[in-house]
Design a protein around this motif. Sequence first.
Motif: not given
Length: 333
Positions: A216-245
């Motif tokens: 009944h506790y949080v289970y996390q594979e930290g380094s796997a999550v880290f890899k997804f988070a670091v690329t996806n969060m940066a990509d989507v932040a850059a995308q929303v900025a770019e498409r609004n010039n």
Amino acid sequence: MSKKIRAAITGVGGYVPDYILTNKELETMVETNDEWIVSRTGIKERRILKGEHQGVSVMGIAAVKDMLRKTGTDPKEIDLLIFSTITADMTFPATANIVATAIGAVNAFSYDLGAACSGFIYGLATGTSFIESGKYKKVVIIGGDKMSAILDYTDRTTCIIFGDGAGCVLLEPTTEDVGVMDSILRSDGSGECYLHMKAGGSRMPASRETVEKRLHYVYQEGSAVFKFAVTNMADVAAQVAERNNLKAKDIQWLVPHQANKRIIDATASRVGVNEAQVMMNIQRYGNTTDGTIPLLLWDYEKQLKKGDNLIIAAFGGGFTWGALYVKWAYDSK
Ligand code: UT7
């Protein structure tokens, strides 16, 4: 032609519990040390909600009361209240119902929204659509979690990261060129295996065995999550900025989910903003899951000016992720 109705954030509230759980105290609980925690995550301390039968609603109620007081809003005028959380007081009823009644929002309908660490930005985008429809005039979005309720304080890979807290915003219509301007929201259920809570849902209801196996506790594979988070969060932040010039020089603030300082730094460098433009409070609160972004707005509200361009970005369990472009709607008094 009538002007487009946008959803403006017109108020912010927040609440963090008094109890401070420091890295030093964690050293007495699990095999860890302050140097490891600070260098790998940026966290120095986090808040914990103590006391019997204190659910996340306690923090949600306090956050909304803070916002109502600051904005002088009559709770009877609230049309809708959404509570983004993964640590609801109970499986049902919705914690949003409990909060709405406790604050006197007697004319509102209310529900919970679950998207883990992206819950608040999903809530903000959802509330925005209700406002833009023209039918709703005051919508409250709360993000908060009592992570200490679902943490295994014998597991050093998760218990050092998370903390408790809640924040909220008030959304109101405007025809000015401010408010929530754009959003990109994503999810990918194949991320389930890396970050989840195994038991307590309908797939594996609570039993003596699930409790004994600490499911009944949080289970996390930290380094796997880290890899997804670091690329996806940066990509989507850059995308929303770019498409609004929006170039880096046009962005006053990056508002990133507070999961790990290294992920925050990577997102800032991808968007091209310098450290002074990045909202950060992970050192004081840790990762409060749904609470991180409204608590950042709460902490930095006084520094925000009408017309400031904010890029808000999050990544979390699911996987879920996304980014919003918000033009700030008021100068704080
Ligand atoms: O917000 C929702 C989404 N979640 C996230 O975005 C979290 C993303 N992940 C992370 O932030 C990081 O992966 C963590 C902070 C969870 C872990 O950092 P890491 O640099 O990925 O460490 P690791 O899991 O690769 O572990 C490195 C070492 C291991 O030891 P060995 O195998 O190298 O001997 C761990 O056992 O660090 C050890 N370790 C610790 N040592 C001291 C793991 N936790 C601790 C600890 N104290 N608390």
